[in-house]
Write a protein that holds these residues in place. Sequence first.
Motif, PDB file in Angstrom:
ATOM      1  N   SER B 162     -22.428  45.863 -25.316  1.00 28.31           N
ATOM      2  CA  SER B 162     -21.732  45.059 -24.308  1.00 28.31           C
ATOM      3  C   SER B 162     -20.359  45.647 -24.008  1.00 28.31           C
ATOM      4  CB  SER B 162     -21.646  43.602 -24.743  1.00 28.31           C
ATOM      5  OG  SER B 162     -20.761  43.477 -25.804  1.00 28.31           O
ATOM      6  N   CYS B 166     -18.564  47.755 -19.826  1.00 27.68           N
ATOM      7  CA  CYS B 166     -17.339  47.530 -19.055  1.00 27.68           C
ATOM      8  C   CYS B 166     -17.200  48.642 -18.014  1.00 27.68           C
ATOM      9  CB  CYS B 166     -16.147  47.541 -20.010  1.00 27.68           C
ATOM     10  SG  CYS B 166     -14.596  47.301 -19.167  1.00 27.68           S
ATOM     11  N   PRO B 191     -12.607  40.429 -23.385  1.00 24.05           N
ATOM     12  CA  PRO B 191     -13.074  39.275 -22.590  1.00 24.05           C
ATOM     13  C   PRO B 191     -14.286  39.592 -21.714  1.00 24.05           C
ATOM     14  CG  PRO B 191     -10.708  39.433 -22.510  1.00 24.05           C
ATOM     15  CD  PRO B 191     -11.180  40.675 -23.188  1.00 24.05           C
ATOM     16  N   THR B 192     -14.337  40.793 -21.103  1.00 28.00           N
ATOM     17  CA  THR B 192     -15.502  41.081 -20.263  1.00 28.00           C
ATOM     18  C   THR B 192     -16.761  41.230 -21.112  1.00 28.00           C
ATOM     19  OG1 THR B 192     -14.879  43.403 -20.299  1.00 28.00           O
ATOM     20  CG2 THR B 192     -14.354  42.181 -18.294  1.00 28.00           C
ATOM     21  N   PRO B 195     -19.564  37.682 -23.493  1.00 27.89           N
ATOM     22  CA  PRO B 195     -20.926  37.125 -23.534  1.00 27.89           C
ATOM     23  C   PRO B 195     -21.875  37.977 -24.378  1.00 27.89           C
ATOM     24  CG  PRO B 195     -20.087  37.126 -21.298  1.00 27.89           C
ATOM     25  CD  PRO B 195     -19.117  37.916 -22.110  1.00 27.89           C
ATOM     26  N   ARG B 277     -18.913  32.190 -22.202  1.00 31.74           N
ATOM     27  CA  ARG B 277     -18.611  31.849 -20.825  1.00 31.74           C
ATOM     28  C   ARG B 277     -17.124  31.493 -20.673  1.00 31.74           C
ATOM     29  NH1 ARG B 277     -23.091  28.015 -19.201  1.00 31.74           N
ATOM     30  NH2 ARG B 277     -24.522  29.772 -19.142  1.00 31.74           N
ATOM     31  N   SER B 279     -14.544  32.409 -22.594  1.00 32.07           N
ATOM     32  CA  SER B 279     -13.606  33.527 -22.739  1.00 32.07           C
ATOM     33  C   SER B 279     -13.662  34.438 -21.515  1.00 32.07           C
ATOM     34  CB  SER B 279     -13.883  34.307 -24.014  1.00 32.07           C
ATOM     35  OG  SER B 279     -15.209  34.746 -24.017  1.00 32.07           O
ATOM     36  N   ARG B 280     -14.841  34.502 -20.864  1.00 36.46           N
ATOM     37  CA  ARG B 280     -14.896  35.291 -19.641  1.00 36.46           C
ATOM     38  C   ARG B 280     -14.132  34.575 -18.523  1.00 36.46           C
ATOM     39  NH1 ARG B 280     -20.038  38.398 -17.410  1.00 36.46           N
ATOM     40  NH2 ARG B 280     -20.989  36.356 -17.365  1.00 36.46           N
ATOM     41  N   SER B 283     -10.438  35.196 -18.714  1.00 36.30           N
ATOM     42  CA  SER B 283      -9.996  36.536 -18.299  1.00 36.30           C
ATOM     43  C   SER B 283      -9.991  36.667 -16.778  1.00 36.30           C
ATOM     44  CB  SER B 283     -10.901  37.597 -18.900  1.00 36.30           C
ATOM     45  OG  SER B 283     -12.108  37.630 -18.180  1.00 36.30           O
ATOM     46  N   ALA B 284     -10.881  35.949 -16.102  1.00 35.79           N
ATOM     47  CA  ALA B 284     -11.004  36.116 -14.654  1.00 35.79           C
ATOM     48  C   ALA B 284      -9.868  35.429 -13.899  1.00 35.79           C
ATOM     49  CB  ALA B 284     -12.347  35.562 -14.185  1.00 35.79           C
TER      50      ALA B 284
END
Lengths: 275, 284
Positions: B162, B166, B191-192, B195, B277, B279-280, B283-284
């Motif tokens: 994962s 990136c 963060p990316t 998941p 979800r 933590s993503r 970051s967004a």
Amino acid sequence: MKLVPRNLFFVVTLVAALFAAGCSRQSGEHLVLTGSSTIAPLATVLAERFEAAHPGVKVDVQAGGSARGVADVRQGLANIGMVSRALKADEGDLVADTIAQDGIAMIVHRDNPVAALTREQIIAIYTGKLRDWKAVGGTDAPITVVNKAEGRSTLELFLSHLKLEAPAIRADVVIGDNQQGIKTVAGNPQAIGYVSIGTAEYEAGRGTPVRLLPLDGVEPSTATVAAGRFPLSRPLNLVHRGELSGIARDFVAFARSPQVNDLVTGQYFVPPAVR
Amino acid sequence: MRVEALDRAGRSDRLHGRWMGLLAMLTLLVPLLLIGELLVDGLPALGADFLLSAPTDAGLGGGIGSVLVSTLWVLAVCLGVVLPLGLGCALFLVEHVRAGSRLERALQLTLDVLGGVPSIVFGLFGNRFFAVELGLGFSILSGGLTLACMVLPLFIRAAEQSLRQCPTGYRQAAAALALSRWGFARRILLPTAAPGIALGVVLASGRALAETAVLLFTAGYVTRWPGSWFDSGRTLAVHIYDLAMNVSGGSTNAAATALVLLVLAIGIQALAVALGRISRGVSA
């Protein structure tokens, strides 16, 4: 800035180490039993009652097989080993105390006219060479062979007594526990099976339509098992090496005393005759 | 003529579609049967009392409270070791090791070999190393650490994959903004990848929860309430195994315990997905 996470990591490690040191082992007497997974459930209930009677004492039971029990006692990893067979000739350095007998009985339906089967006949039936009751003096009906599921201690005992390998068995029905075995045979006049002798005797006495078959001329009963005369049985032993510590000696004596007979029969084993 | 051929093709496509659909339904049937069987066998024994009390009478009486607590402790020790170690190793592999270098190949080979080792070997190793050599005995700590060794390669692989997903654009943008390597890893990369890392946690804890042989040799068989992590504690899987194989009449409680284990595994999965979800989202 770059060092912060590293420091954080050290702090976390330090806290973890302190925490680990903080909950060190409690003092008080501690007894470790390892070995046979057949004996382990019985040893667990014995330990429960023993702990209740001796506050501050902890008895830890660990399963892993008879061989492990012998090895752990020899290495000093366990105070007492659990071995579900008689000690072998090369295990003379150990002392065994029998806490129970594990016996199994061949059962048929009560209406089955066959009075007894020889060892060879049982082997022939279970390997599929003999498929009809007529061949052993019964009615003209096919035999329903009831076998235990893989991994059960009764299956192991049955196989080792008849010197059979598990894949050689040709079974029509595979059952799990004793109750299921009793129900299967009671509901089928052509069935033959084997279950723990304590259960079989209890059910037959209660009027369940099953009958226990004598083996090699020995009457199948908990009495002959307890005396060690019934061929399809094995002793369940607690083994140790050298002198036992005070609390371990107490535990072995407790496990052999009549006050735990209910626990032994509760696990479908037979208390030994000499108590 | 051509239209006819097309028609035939269309028909055979539809037929294939139906076949595939049937097969898919059959695969759905497996979990349904499994859960149905467990519900029928185990539900009558399940209740608040069952979840809160310790087993008595070798598991035939009482509940699984202490077993559940031991399981959570073992899992906590395992994940507590695996998460920092595994993430560190995965970050190192992705960020600091040149692809194709000797070090990279050696690390990958080690991970592959470790990942392919049968669990019983880890059990024997854990018993020898943690329980005997380090003197931890049969304890929750021995069990958790042994499990950590076992699931580490699995988790590192999942995290590494994962992290590698990136986009290069992010990396280039970070470099253009003169972001430090650690800053990039912490603010953008992790963060990316969250998941995927969460999925790694699910896989690792799933495998840890399923293990019996390993824990029988390390965490042990004792059903008492664990007082510290030096105490021996039986886990749910070991309890199910023992009830099903060694205790006569234990099948009802075995099924009830299996239901609890199933709910626990699904719970962990839901939690990990939710955390990933969140933590993503941050970051967004």
